[in-house]
Design a protein around this motif. Structure first.
Motif, PDB file in Angstrom:
ATOM      1  N   GLN A  41      -3.299  -1.762  16.364  1.00  0.00           N
ATOM      2  CA  GLN A  41      -3.142  -0.893  15.183  1.00  0.00           C
ATOM      3  C   GLN A  41      -4.519  -0.651  14.594  1.00  0.00           C
ATOM      4  O   GLN A  41      -5.338  -1.570  14.558  1.00  0.00           O
ATOM      5  CB  GLN A  41      -2.287  -1.577  14.114  1.00  0.00           C
ATOM      6  N   ASP A  94      -6.652   1.657  11.276  1.00  0.00           N
ATOM      7  CA  ASP A  94      -6.875   2.657  10.246  1.00  0.00           C
ATOM      8  C   ASP A  94      -8.081   3.449  10.744  1.00  0.00           C
ATOM      9  O   ASP A  94      -9.204   2.943  10.759  1.00  0.00           O
ATOM     10  CB  ASP A  94      -7.187   1.929   8.936  1.00  0.00           C
ATOM     11  N   ALA A 131     -11.473  -5.602   9.659  1.00  0.00           N
ATOM     12  CA  ALA A 131     -10.094  -5.659   9.144  1.00  0.00           C
ATOM     13  C   ALA A 131      -9.307  -4.387   9.410  1.00  0.00           C
ATOM     14  O   ALA A 131      -8.069  -4.413   9.405  1.00  0.00           O
ATOM     15  CB  ALA A 131     -10.109  -5.959   7.643  1.00  0.00           C
ATOM     16  N   LYS A 132      -9.997  -3.265   9.647  1.00  0.00           N
ATOM     17  CA  LYS A 132      -9.277  -2.008   9.881  1.00  0.00           C
ATOM     18  C   LYS A 132      -8.717  -1.892  11.294  1.00  0.00           C
ATOM     19  O   LYS A 132      -8.075  -0.897  11.621  1.00  0.00           O
ATOM     20  CB  LYS A 132     -10.206  -0.820   9.610  1.00  0.00           C
ATOM     21  N   ARG A 153      -6.521  -4.184  14.238  1.00  0.00           N
ATOM     22  CA  ARG A 153      -5.787  -5.418  14.490  1.00  0.00           C
ATOM     23  C   ARG A 153      -5.029  -5.331  15.808  1.00  0.00           C
ATOM     24  O   ARG A 153      -4.306  -4.361  16.054  1.00  0.00           O
ATOM     25  CB  ARG A 153      -4.769  -5.703  13.367  1.00  0.00           C
ATOM     26  N   VAL A 182       1.441  18.139  -7.480  1.00  0.00           N
ATOM     27  CA  VAL A 182       0.043  17.693  -7.552  1.00  0.00           C
ATOM     28  C   VAL A 182      -0.189  16.672  -6.447  1.00  0.00           C
ATOM     29  O   VAL A 182       0.701  15.892  -6.108  1.00  0.00           O
ATOM     30  CB  VAL A 182      -0.249  17.071  -8.952  1.00  0.00           C
ATOM     31  N   GLU A 183      -1.383  16.660  -5.890  1.00  0.00           N
ATOM     32  CA  GLU A 183      -1.761  15.721  -4.842  1.00  0.00           C
ATOM     33  C   GLU A 183      -1.693  14.282  -5.368  1.00  0.00           C
ATOM     34  O   GLU A 183      -2.098  14.026  -6.492  1.00  0.00           O
ATOM     35  CB  GLU A 183      -3.203  16.049  -4.425  1.00  0.00           C
ATOM     36  N   PRO A 200      -2.883  10.446  -5.496  1.00  0.00           N
ATOM     37  CA  PRO A 200      -4.015   9.598  -5.093  1.00  0.00           C
ATOM     38  C   PRO A 200      -3.573   8.432  -4.220  1.00  0.00           C
ATOM     39  O   PRO A 200      -4.377   7.891  -3.472  1.00  0.00           O
ATOM     40  CB  PRO A 200      -4.585   9.092  -6.419  1.00  0.00           C
ATOM     41  N   LEU A 201      -2.303   8.049  -4.290  1.00  0.00           N
ATOM     42  CA  LEU A 201      -1.848   6.890  -3.518  1.00  0.00           C
ATOM     43  C   LEU A 201      -1.490   7.258  -2.081  1.00  0.00           C
ATOM     44  O   LEU A 201      -1.197   6.387  -1.276  1.00  0.00           O
ATOM     45  CB  LEU A 201      -0.682   6.206  -4.229  1.00  0.00           C
ATOM     46  N   ARG A 207      -3.681   9.136   4.152  1.00  0.00           N
ATOM     47  CA  ARG A 207      -2.527   8.662   4.918  1.00  0.00           C
ATOM     48  C   ARG A 207      -1.546   9.778   5.229  1.00  0.00           C
ATOM     49  O   ARG A 207      -0.878   9.760   6.246  1.00  0.00           O
ATOM     50  CB  ARG A 207      -1.767   7.582   4.124  1.00  0.00           C
ATOM     51  N   GLN A 225      -0.862   9.299 -12.216  1.00  0.00           N
ATOM     52  CA  GLN A 225      -0.844   8.437 -11.018  1.00  0.00           C
ATOM     53  C   GLN A 225      -2.258   7.974 -10.753  1.00  0.00           C
ATOM     54  O   GLN A 225      -3.204   8.739 -10.921  1.00  0.00           O
ATOM     55  CB  GLN A 225      -0.372   9.224  -9.791  1.00  0.00           C
ATOM     56  N   TYR A 226      -2.401   6.732 -10.319  1.00  0.00           N
ATOM     57  CA  TYR A 226      -3.731   6.324  -9.861  1.00  0.00           C
ATOM     58  C   TYR A 226      -3.676   5.243  -8.803  1.00  0.00           C
ATOM     59  O   TYR A 226      -2.746   4.454  -8.734  1.00  0.00           O
ATOM     60  CB  TYR A 226      -4.646   5.888 -11.013  1.00  0.00           C
ATOM     61  N   ASP A 227      -4.705   5.308  -7.966  1.00  0.00           N
ATOM     62  CA  ASP A 227      -4.995   4.253  -6.998  1.00  0.00           C
ATOM     63  C   ASP A 227      -5.919   3.294  -7.736  1.00  0.00           C
ATOM     64  O   ASP A 227      -7.069   3.619  -8.011  1.00  0.00           O
ATOM     65  CB  ASP A 227      -5.702   4.906  -5.802  1.00  0.00           C
ATOM     66  N   HIS A 232      -1.900  -0.250  -9.330  1.00  0.00           N
ATOM     67  CA  HIS A 232      -1.715   1.189  -9.179  1.00  0.00           C
ATOM     68  C   HIS A 232      -0.663   1.706 -10.174  1.00  0.00           C
ATOM     69  O   HIS A 232       0.103   0.932 -10.735  1.00  0.00           O
ATOM     70  CB  HIS A 232      -1.220   1.519  -7.771  1.00  0.00           C
ATOM     71  N   ALA A 243     -10.850  11.674  -7.635  1.00  0.00           N
ATOM     72  CA  ALA A 243      -9.653  11.944  -6.822  1.00  0.00           C
ATOM     73  C   ALA A 243      -8.629  10.811  -6.872  1.00  0.00           C
ATOM     74  O   ALA A 243      -7.448  11.020  -6.592  1.00  0.00           O
ATOM     75  CB  ALA A 243     -10.056  12.214  -5.373  1.00  0.00           C
ATOM     76  N   LYS A 244      -9.064   9.605  -7.248  1.00  0.00           N
ATOM     77  CA  LYS A 244      -8.125   8.480  -7.287  1.00  0.00           C
ATOM     78  C   LYS A 244      -7.236   8.473  -8.528  1.00  0.00           C
ATOM     79  O   LYS A 244      -6.382   7.607  -8.686  1.00  0.00           O
ATOM     80  CB  LYS A 244      -8.892   7.155  -7.213  1.00  0.00           C
ATOM     81  N   ARG A 255      -4.826  11.134 -10.922  1.00  0.00           N
ATOM     82  CA  ARG A 255      -4.254  12.470 -11.029  1.00  0.00           C
ATOM     83  C   ARG A 255      -3.216  12.525 -12.133  1.00  0.00           C
ATOM     84  O   ARG A 255      -2.310  11.682 -12.195  1.00  0.00           O
ATOM     85  CB  ARG A 255      -3.576  12.889  -9.722  1.00  0.00           C
ATOM     86  N   VAL A 256      -3.358  13.528 -13.012  1.00  0.00           N
ATOM     87  CA  VAL A 256      -2.315  13.826 -13.985  1.00  0.00           C
ATOM     88  C   VAL A 256      -1.277  14.659 -13.260  1.00  0.00           C
ATOM     89  O   VAL A 256      -1.622  15.648 -12.610  1.00  0.00           O
ATOM     90  CB  VAL A 256      -2.895  14.599 -15.186  1.00  0.00           C
ATOM     91  N   VAL A 268       1.391 -10.062  12.458  1.00  0.00           N
ATOM     92  CA  VAL A 268      -0.033  -9.834  12.194  1.00  0.00           C
ATOM     93  C   VAL A 268      -0.159  -8.838  11.042  1.00  0.00           C
ATOM     94  O   VAL A 268       0.656  -7.935  10.903  1.00  0.00           O
ATOM     95  CB  VAL A 268      -0.726  -9.282  13.471  1.00  0.00           C
ATOM     96  N   SER A 305      -1.184  -5.684   8.928  1.00  0.00           N
ATOM     97  CA  SER A 305      -1.378  -4.300   9.381  1.00  0.00           C
ATOM     98  C   SER A 305      -2.527  -3.628   8.645  1.00  0.00           C
ATOM     99  O   SER A 305      -2.531  -3.548   7.423  1.00  0.00           O
ATOM    100  CB  SER A 305      -0.107  -3.490   9.147  1.00  0.00           C
ATOM    101  N   PRO A 306      -3.517  -3.086   9.385  1.00  0.00           N
ATOM    102  CA  PRO A 306      -4.641  -2.428   8.713  1.00  0.00           C
ATOM    103  C   PRO A 306      -4.212  -1.196   7.934  1.00  0.00           C
ATOM    104  O   PRO A 306      -4.895  -0.779   7.007  1.00  0.00           O
ATOM    105  CB  PRO A 306      -5.578  -2.026   9.853  1.00  0.00           C
ATOM    106  N   LEU A 307      -3.064  -0.616   8.296  1.00  0.00           N
ATOM    107  CA  LEU A 307      -2.642   0.609   7.615  1.00  0.00           C
ATOM    108  C   LEU A 307      -1.906   0.329   6.304  1.00  0.00           C
ATOM    109  O   LEU A 307      -1.581   1.246   5.574  1.00  0.00           O
ATOM    110  CB  LEU A 307      -1.787   1.461   8.559  1.00  0.00           C
ATOM    111  N   ALA A 353      -3.132  -2.278   4.255  1.00  0.00           N
ATOM    112  CA  ALA A 353      -4.087  -3.017   3.421  1.00  0.00           C
ATOM    113  C   ALA A 353      -4.333  -2.259   2.118  1.00  0.00           C
ATOM    114  O   ALA A 353      -4.441  -1.038   2.118  1.00  0.00           O
ATOM    115  CB  ALA A 353      -5.398  -3.198   4.180  1.00  0.00           C
ATOM    116  N   ARG A 387      -2.297  -1.763  -0.214  1.00  0.00           N
ATOM    117  CA  ARG A 387      -1.090  -1.094  -0.717  1.00  0.00           C
ATOM    118  C   ARG A 387       0.105  -2.039  -0.771  1.00  0.00           C
ATOM    119  O   ARG A 387       0.974  -1.886  -1.625  1.00  0.00           O
ATOM    120  CB  ARG A 387      -0.702   0.078   0.198  1.00  0.00           C
ATOM    121  N   TYR A 392       2.655  -1.705  -8.593  1.00  0.00           N
ATOM    122  CA  TYR A 392       2.663  -0.314  -9.061  1.00  0.00           C
ATOM    123  C   TYR A 392       3.460  -0.220 -10.349  1.00  0.00           C
ATOM    124  O   TYR A 392       4.609  -0.674 -10.393  1.00  0.00           O
ATOM    125  CB  TYR A 392       3.349   0.606  -8.036  1.00  0.00           C
TER     126      TYR A 392
END
Lengths: 245, 245
Positions: free
Chosen positions: A8, A10, A85-86, A88, A119-120, A122-123, A127, B8-10, B56, B85-86, B88-89, B119, B121-123, B125, B127, B237
């Protein structure tokens, strides 16, 4: 001994799967370096195929040969110890020497993830690809027309090294999964950039920029100049590789 | 005019919601700076509550006052133009002057995301929190015992400024959602670090380090020294804030 690993990653921050002659970081190079640290010998890792810069993998498959004999879970732990870490390794198995991660592959499944909202989010950045609104059933009806054996020349980027543009698509669908919209496609192989070209057309169908029939019309023209751009790599995932029919 | 925004925010890379006296980047500070750039005047943005560093939000709510009259969607576009970008209203509405994003809030829902696999998952991480294996039904049975009005002193970090440790939990559950395990909790308010303390205990129940009844036993001791650490912020979150009973 031949070992087969499932990997896997990222894809963000890597220059794709394939080792590069310059100093760029790639997945293959990180795997080879990690295995060399364990065995003390140079090693060649062969993937089921390349993934482009920024593309992710949930189940990339690769093989390597080593004189070092260790059970699969020990290889997993040892390789992961040396990987960033990205990336695995999630599984490692012994296989007969005639198993080839690239040549023995029978089917691959790719997944392209989208979401629609005013709206886009951020989370979801990095992805999933944001589209203001998506007509999921129009996208699904359109993409099912790809199923079967076709000449996919229209969905191939210039520079593709493929000998034949004919591929068999076993299944193709677009469906809601939670708050995401997921395009999945399983085939015996894909031309260079084929999934991202199809995803870009599907998003235009989903947002009603072009009619539902456009995807098949473009395919039938067998002319790559008709293709409509590339969907962003950051929402594309190599989901799995299958080795049995 | 009082405006209410949903944000929203990361949370990664920010030092939480609350503006800091030093130079640290926070969500509140970015929002105030963005609105000041639009109106040319200093502004104070009041959130429904703080979120900690790394946490988040899918639906944080805040209000601000401005003499500038613009329809909601114009505020959304203008504020987002100046935000990183992280953050957003996603919505902006006019509200009467007695609406207060903090004091008028009736319910909040938090979500804590986990997944189990051999294991990491890097995808996922940054979150979701990785746990080798999770007994989801034991976690769900345990957490339902929190529903109702209780003294939650056991689930409060030292330094909490809350006057009373009594809160009402309207619902609490743990369920599989796709390949994730999601703990959701809705209450009339939460003590400092309460959700992350409960999540940490739930993960120990899920991985069978402690018995299912431990969560309620710890709660009934009403003693914060009994708490078992904090689950990582990067999987928490703030899902929504409600203003009606």
């Amino acid at each position: 001994m031949r070992y087969v690993i499932t990997v896997q990653y990222d894809g963000s921050g890597f220059h794709g799967w394939q080792k590069q002659p310059n100093e760029k970081e790639t997945i293959q190079q990180h795997l080879e370096e990690a295995i060399e640290k364990i065995t003390g010998r140079p090693v060649s890792v062969t993937g089921s195929g390349r993934t482009d810069e920024g593309v992710h993998a949930l189940g990339q498959v690769a093989h390597f040969d080593s004189e070092k004999i260790m059970p699969g879970p020990k290889w997993v732990a040892a390789i992961n110890f040396y990987l960033p870490a990205k990336i695995r390794v999630i599984r490692c198995e012994e296989k007969p020497n005639d198993f080839d991660a690239r040549k023995s592959a029978k089917k691959k499944t790719y997944m392209y993830r989208m979401y629609s909202s005013p709206v886009e989010s951020p989370l979801r950045a990095g992805r999933e690809t944001w589209v203001k609104s998506l007509d999921v059933s129009a996208m699904d009806r359109a993409v099912r027309g790809l199923e079967g054996t076709h000449d996919f020349s229209s969905f191939m980027t210039a520079g593709s090294s493929a000998k034949s543009p004919v591929r068999t698509i076993y299944s193709a669908s677009v469906a809601r999964e939670g708050s995401s919209v997921v395009f999945r496609i399983t085939g015996n192989g894909f031309l260079y950039n084929m999934v991202r070209i199809i995803a870009a057309i599907l998003m235009k169908i989903g947002s009603k920029e072009i009619p539902q029939g456009s995807l098949i019309e473009i395919m039938e023209q067998k002319d790559r100049s008709k293709a409509l751009g590339l969907a962003p790599a950051s929402a594309l995932y190599l989901q799995s590789v299958e080795y049995t029919d």
